[in-house]
Design an enzyme around this catalytic site. Structure first.
Site, PDB file in Angstrom:
ATOM      1  N   LYS A  18       0.826  -1.206   0.000  1.00 48.20           N
ATOM      2  CA  LYS A  18       0.000   0.000   0.000  1.00 48.20           C
ATOM      3  C   LYS A  18       0.859   1.255   0.000  1.00 48.20           C
ATOM      4  CE  LYS A  18      -3.626   2.482   2.478  1.00 48.20           C
ATOM      5  NZ  LYS A  18      -4.722   2.402   3.463  1.00 48.20           N
TER       6      LYS A  18
ATOM      7  N   ARG B 277       2.971 -17.059 -26.822  1.00 42.18           N
ATOM      8  CA  ARG B 277       3.111 -16.177 -27.977  1.00 42.18           C
ATOM      9  C   ARG B 277       1.774 -15.542 -28.337  1.00 42.18           C
ATOM     10  NH1 ARG B 277       5.161 -19.040 -32.890  1.00 42.18           N
ATOM     11  NH2 ARG B 277       4.107 -20.843 -31.979  1.00 42.18           N
ATOM     12  N   TYR B 278       0.717 -16.322 -28.234  1.00 45.34           N
ATOM     13  CA  TYR B 278      -0.635 -15.824 -28.446  1.00 45.34           C
ATOM     14  C   TYR B 278      -1.606 -16.875 -27.942  1.00 45.34           C
ATOM     15  CZ  TYR B 278       0.010 -18.574 -32.761  1.00 45.34           C
ATOM     16  OH  TYR B 278       0.301 -19.560 -33.661  1.00 45.34           O
TER      17      TYR B 278
ATOM     18  N   HIS C 129      -8.037 -30.630 -31.641  1.00 46.05           N
ATOM     19  CA  HIS C 129      -8.966 -29.569 -31.257  1.00 46.05           C
ATOM     20  C   HIS C 129      -9.840 -29.979 -30.067  1.00 46.05           C
ATOM     21  CE1 HIS C 129      -7.526 -27.485 -34.706  1.00 46.05           C
ATOM     22  NE2 HIS C 129      -8.118 -28.276 -35.584  1.00 46.05           N
TER      23      HIS C 129
ATOM     24  N   ARG D 233     -27.958 -34.527 -32.768  1.00 46.99           N
ATOM     25  CA  ARG D 233     -27.363 -35.813 -32.420  1.00 46.99           C
ATOM     26  C   ARG D 233     -27.318 -36.750 -33.618  1.00 46.99           C
ATOM     27  NH1 ARG D 233     -25.687 -37.360 -27.871  1.00 46.99           N
ATOM     28  NH2 ARG D 233     -26.593 -35.481 -26.967  1.00 46.99           N
TER      29      ARG D 233
ATOM     30  N   PHE E 129     -29.397 -38.751 -24.036  1.00 48.73           N
ATOM     31  CA  PHE E 129     -30.381 -39.655 -24.625  1.00 48.73           C
ATOM     32  C   PHE E 129     -30.655 -39.323 -26.092  1.00 48.73           C
ATOM     33  CE2 PHE E 129     -33.234 -36.512 -22.345  1.00 48.73           C
ATOM     34  CZ  PHE E 129     -33.731 -35.878 -23.469  1.00 48.73           C
TER      35      PHE E 129
END
Length: 528
Positions: free
Chosen positions: A140, A217-218, A280, A442, A477
């Site tokens: 502080k 790096r990114y 991915h 699905r 389901f």
């Protein structure tokens, strides 16, 4: 407040003594008076340095087993007083309070104590009180006072003194203050998180903390800034792994490697080799085998195209035969509990391939928090550690599944937990043969997974796709019979799904008509 401020008096109280003596010597060589406590003072004295105990300054001895030693106005007044405020200076003179220009504190090893599985009372004793109080006071008042909480800041601090004739700049003090507040925030986060788990229930407030491990790096894309922070957990995984070769991991590498290792950790090493290939954050191939090389080749055969540039995780030691097979295509990262010397030598020829070893698998049965930021807040849940056994399965069709179908259904169900919803997984003989991930419908996931199997059959010169005679897992389901019918058309003979749809009777009837076996788990595995 002046930009430059001299350092004449320092208070050092550290649990981590790394570099302490050398740092103390450098300060003493500049004529800085050293104040200290307990073990820190002892270490400095044994090195031949002159040290004054804080108890000499406060006039009070350390008491209550060291719980009370620096919590005193003489200490905090010396830290908080504004040097350019006449009232503050007057109060210091009236009460005999000396200025303290530098505080060096690293805290009781709370996180380490929790990580080693200590009992409740021992953990409580490792909650630091005086340390955070001094850190916050010094931070502080960074207009005049420096605070160091990390050993790695000793060198830049001494360089600052050298460059400025024993003085520090405001910019450095400000930067160190930010580091200090982040440290106490992370420390309090560790304490509150541990107590929330110990006490149970849903805490009113949640915080999350970590220590910078790597500036990346990114992020997911080149226009996004990113960094990797670790939370101090000893859990085996990408954060604790040793990297043997290759360039630094990227944001996407870390994310995908974590997904791969968490999946392969579901398969206990004593049950045989298992391999997961991730692209991915979704598996494009998972398999078991008699050898690690066989498990890899079977996982690779699920989707050879997607495996290119992927992440590979193994549940046992990487050996030479598996290493040779892996180097047949470009792979970003391989992570395993260990790797033998021959495998490492093979990988050394592939300079861009990263090899990580973890020393063990992650415990898939231990609940951990899985926070996710949303606009204006956080969603927090336990990580999905749901598991089922044979005894949990409810056969709902006229045809009973075979033993092999049951085994494959449990395998498929384990993989489904790690595939983005809507997830459909075809499995045959302990290997995925088709994976459909992340579709809005699905039935689309079912079709995509089957289509991939057709493509692989054509590429491998097989007479029929490996989905012929396979089982299918669905993470949630089937809301209609169309997904089941699509799976049957692809050659599936059995299905595993949670059940619970309004149209379960319709789906069961479709399974019976197609001669399929189907089981319900009563559990779903949404992964968004």
């Amino acid at each position: 407040m002046a930009n430059l401020h001299p350092v004449k008096r320092a208070l050092l109280s550290v649990s981590d003594k790394t570099g302490l003596v050398d740092f103390g010597r450098a300060l003493a060589a500049r004529g800085v008076e050293l104040l200290s406590t307990g073990g820190t003072a002892k270490a400095l004295r044994e090195a031949g340095l002159e040290v004054k105990d804080v108890s000499e300054v406060t006039g009070f001895p350390e008491m209550m087993d060291g719980r009370v030693k620096t919590l005193h106005p003489v200490v905090h007044g010396g830290l908080l007083a504004l040097r350019d405020n006449e009232n503050h200076v007057g109060a210091m003179q009236e009460h005999g309070i000396g200025e303290i220009d530098l505080v060096v504190v690293n805290l009781y090893p709370f996180e380490e104590t929790v990580a080693k599985g200590a009992e409740y009372d021992e953990v409580i004793e490792n909650i630091d009180i005086g340390g955070p109080a001094m850190i916050r006071s010094a931070a502080k008042n960074h207009g005049f006072v420096s605070v160091i909480v990390d050993v790695e800041d000793y060198t830049p601090y001494l360089e600052e003194l050298e460059a400025n004739d024993g003085q520090t700049t405001y910019a450095l003090r400000q930067r160190f203050a930010q580091t200090a507040y982040a440290r106490t925030a992370a420390y309090d986060t560790a304490v509150s998180t541990w107590m929330a788990e110990a006490v149970g229930g849903t805490p009113r407030r949640r915080t999350f903390g970590g220590t910078l491990t790597q500036t990346l790096r990114y992020g997911e894309n080149p226009h996004q800034q990113a960094a990797f922070y670790t939370d101090g957990s000893s859990r085996a995984g990408v954060a604790t792994a040793q990297q043997h070769q290759g360039k630094e991991l990227s944001y996407n590498n870390i994310n995908d490697t974590d997904a791969a290792f968490e999946l392969v950790s579901e398969f206990a090493p004593e049950n045989g080799p298992a391999v997961a290939i991730i692209k991915h954050a979704n598996p494009c191939g998972v398999a078991t085998g008699a050898t690690m090389a066989e498990a890899y080749n079977r996982a690779f055969d699920c989707d050879r195209t997607s495996a290119f540039g992927g992440i590979i995780a193994l549940n046992q030691t990487l050996d030479a035969a598996t290493a040779e097979a892996i180097t047949g295509i470009f792979t970003e990262v391989v992570i395993a509990p260990d790797a033998d010397a021959d495998a490492i030598a093979i990988f050394e020829k592939k300079k861009n391939l990263r090899l990580l070893t973890t020393g063990g698998l992650a415990d898939p049965t231990t609940a951990r928090l899985a926070p996710r930021q949303v606009s204006g807040g956080w969603l927090v849940q336990d990580r999905d550690i749901g598991r089922i056994s044979m005894d949990d399965l409810k056969v709902v069709t006229k045809r009973q599944p075979t033993d092999q179908e049951l085994s494959d259904m449990l395998f498929a169900w384990t993989v489904a937990k790690h595939v983005k919803s809507n997830a459909i997984i075809y499995v045959k003989d302990g290997a995925t043969v088709g994976v459909g991930a992340g579709q809005m419908s699905r039935v689309d996931s079912t079709r995509i997974a089957a289509r991939k199997a057709v493509d692989m059959a054509e590429a491998m010169g097989l007479p029929a796709p490996l989905t012929k005679g396979s089982v299918v897992a669905s993470d949630a389901f089937f809301p209609f019979a169309d997904g089941l019918i699509t799976a049957a058309e692809a050659g599936a003979t059995a299905l595993i799904q949670p059940g619970g749809s309004m149209r379960d009777d319709e789906v069961i009837a479709a399974a019976d008509e197609a001669g399929l076996a189907m089981v319900f788990t009563g559990m779903r595995h949404f992964r968004h």
